[in-house]
Design a protein around this motif. Sequence first.
Motif, PDB file in Angstrom:
ATOM      1  N   GLN A   1       0.753  -0.912   0.166  1.00  0.00           N
ATOM      2  CA  GLN A   1       0.096  -0.051   0.011  1.00  0.00           C
ATOM      3  C   GLN A   1       1.111   1.219  -0.066  1.00  0.00           C
ATOM      4  OE1 GLN A   1      -2.018  -0.944   3.787  1.00  0.00           O
ATOM      5  NE2 GLN A   1      -3.755  -1.269   2.496  1.00  0.00           N
ATOM      6  N   GLN A   2       2.427   1.663   0.634  1.00  0.00           N
ATOM      7  CA  GLN A   2       3.349   2.277   0.648  1.00  0.00           C
ATOM      8  C   GLN A   2       3.235   2.595  -0.531  1.00  0.00           C
ATOM      9  OE1 GLN A   2       5.280   1.902   3.753  1.00  0.00           O
ATOM     10  NE2 GLN A   2       4.273   2.666   5.497  1.00  0.00           N
ATOM     11  N   GLN A   3       4.009   1.343  -1.310  1.00  0.00           N
ATOM     12  CA  GLN A   3       4.152   1.507  -2.232  1.00  0.00           C
ATOM     13  C   GLN A   3       3.251   2.470  -3.730  1.00  0.00           C
ATOM     14  OE1 GLN A   3       7.662   1.466  -2.933  1.00  0.00           O
ATOM     15  NE2 GLN A   3       7.658   2.132  -5.329  1.00  0.00           N
ATOM     16  N   GLU A   4       2.103   1.775  -3.394  1.00  0.00           N
ATOM     17  CA  GLU A   4       1.311   1.853  -4.474  1.00  0.00           C
ATOM     18  C   GLU A   4       0.859   3.459  -3.639  1.00  0.00           C
ATOM     19  OE1 GLU A   4      -3.313   1.677  -5.830  1.00  0.00           O
ATOM     20  OE2 GLU A   4      -2.660  -0.028  -4.572  1.00  0.00           O
ATOM     21  N   VAL A   5       0.372   4.138  -2.568  1.00  0.00           N
ATOM     22  CA  VAL A   5       0.592   5.582  -2.127  1.00  0.00           C
ATOM     23  C   VAL A   5       1.886   6.481  -2.721  1.00  0.00           C
ATOM     24  CG1 VAL A   5      -0.302   7.217  -1.430  1.00  0.00           C
ATOM     25  CG2 VAL A   5      -1.086   4.844  -1.006  1.00  0.00           C
ATOM     26  N   LYS A   6       3.120   6.140  -2.562  1.00  0.00           N
ATOM     27  CA  LYS A   6       3.817   6.368  -3.279  1.00  0.00           C
ATOM     28  C   LYS A   6       4.051   7.121  -4.938  1.00  0.00           C
ATOM     29  CE  LYS A   6       8.869   6.706  -2.573  1.00  0.00           C
ATOM     30  NZ  LYS A   6       9.665   6.738  -4.279  1.00  0.00           N
ATOM     31  N   VAL A   7       4.108   6.053  -5.256  1.00  0.00           N
ATOM     32  CA  VAL A   7       4.126   6.092  -6.580  1.00  0.00           C
ATOM     33  C   VAL A   7       2.557   7.261  -7.372  1.00  0.00           C
ATOM     34  CG1 VAL A   7       3.715   4.518  -9.054  1.00  0.00           C
ATOM     35  CG2 VAL A   7       4.956   4.274  -7.216  1.00  0.00           C
ATOM     36  N   GLU A   8       1.606   6.719  -6.985  1.00  0.00           N
ATOM     37  CA  GLU A   8       0.224   7.071  -7.231  1.00  0.00           C
ATOM     38  C   GLU A   8       0.673   8.578  -6.830  1.00  0.00           C
ATOM     39  OE1 GLU A   8      -2.408   6.593  -9.392  1.00  0.00           O
ATOM     40  OE2 GLU A   8      -1.148   4.467  -9.051  1.00  0.00           O
ATOM     41  N   GLY A   9       0.657   9.105  -5.489  1.00  0.00           N
ATOM     42  CA  GLY A   9       1.639  10.299  -5.820  1.00  0.00           C
ATOM     43  C   GLY A   9       2.852  11.454  -6.681  1.00  0.00           C
ATOM     44  N   GLU A  10       3.335  10.803  -7.064  1.00  0.00           N
ATOM     45  CA  GLU A  10       4.474  11.218  -7.705  1.00  0.00           C
ATOM     46  C   GLU A  10       4.207  11.345  -9.119  1.00  0.00           C
ATOM     47  OE1 GLU A  10       7.616   8.177  -7.668  1.00  0.00           O
ATOM     48  OE2 GLU A  10       8.395   8.391  -6.031  1.00  0.00           O
ATOM     49  N   LYS A  11       2.393  10.070  -9.378  1.00  0.00           N
ATOM     50  CA  LYS A  11       2.397  10.888 -10.720  1.00  0.00           C
ATOM     51  C   LYS A  11       1.360  11.630 -10.651  1.00  0.00           C
ATOM     52  CE  LYS A  11       1.428   5.722 -12.165  1.00  0.00           C
ATOM     53  NZ  LYS A  11       0.565   5.145 -12.011  1.00  0.00           N
ATOM     54  N   ALA A  12       0.877  12.423  -9.291  1.00  0.00           N
ATOM     55  CA  ALA A  12       0.569  13.091  -9.140  1.00  0.00           C
ATOM     56  C   ALA A  12       0.800  15.026  -8.878  1.00  0.00           C
ATOM     57  CB  ALA A  12      -1.084  13.114  -7.965  1.00  0.00           C
ATOM     58  N   ALA A  13       2.019  14.021  -8.295  1.00  0.00           N
ATOM     59  CA  ALA A  13       2.848  15.943  -8.209  1.00  0.00           C
ATOM     60  C   ALA A  13       3.112  15.779  -9.998  1.00  0.00           C
ATOM     61  CB  ALA A  13       3.456  15.296  -7.619  1.00  0.00           C
ATOM     62  N   ASN A  14       3.513  15.084 -10.685  1.00  0.00           N
ATOM     63  CA  ASN A  14       3.692  15.440 -11.862  1.00  0.00           C
ATOM     64  C   ASN A  14       3.145  16.192 -13.451  1.00  0.00           C
ATOM     65  OD1 ASN A  14       6.921  14.313 -12.270  1.00  0.00           O
ATOM     66  ND2 ASN A  14       6.115  12.407 -11.784  1.00  0.00           N
ATOM     67  N   GLN A  15       1.715  15.710 -12.559  1.00  0.00           N
ATOM     68  CA  GLN A  15       0.612  16.010 -13.480  1.00  0.00           C
ATOM     69  C   GLN A  15       0.511  17.201 -12.744  1.00  0.00           C
ATOM     70  OE1 GLN A  15      -2.198  13.298 -11.827  1.00  0.00           O
ATOM     71  NE2 GLN A  15      -3.311  12.631 -14.175  1.00  0.00           N
TER      72      GLN A  15
END
Length: 113
Positions: free
Chosen positions: A45-59
């Motif tokens: 879950q931590q990994q998924e939240v981290k990856v999704e957070g990075e995607k969101a930050a890039n957007q």
Amino acid sequence: PQGDHVVKLKERVATPHTKSERLAEIEQIMSGGLADIYATLDADQQQEVKVEGEKAANQIEQLIEQGTVVAKKVLEILRDWLRKIPGVNKYFLEQESKLKTDKIMAIIRKTQE
């Protein structure tokens, strides 16, 4: 001699991308106040939240670069990301996404001056 053996990597280590100062600042705002919740998640879950957070930050950073930043769009991106965190109640989600949007919009105003 000791230390001459080579340990094979079990998985590839991602090459770190150089982040812009603004992207780092966006990620810092996004992760602010979430450490306790993050700590309760399992590793997947931590990994998924981290990856999704990075995607969101890039957007969000792309919106800034295009000059098409609209608070509503930033809010949507943040809200979608926060929804991916298991067990977050909707009032917390709304409050956090609004607070983080305000902080990000403040960065944008600061850079446009």
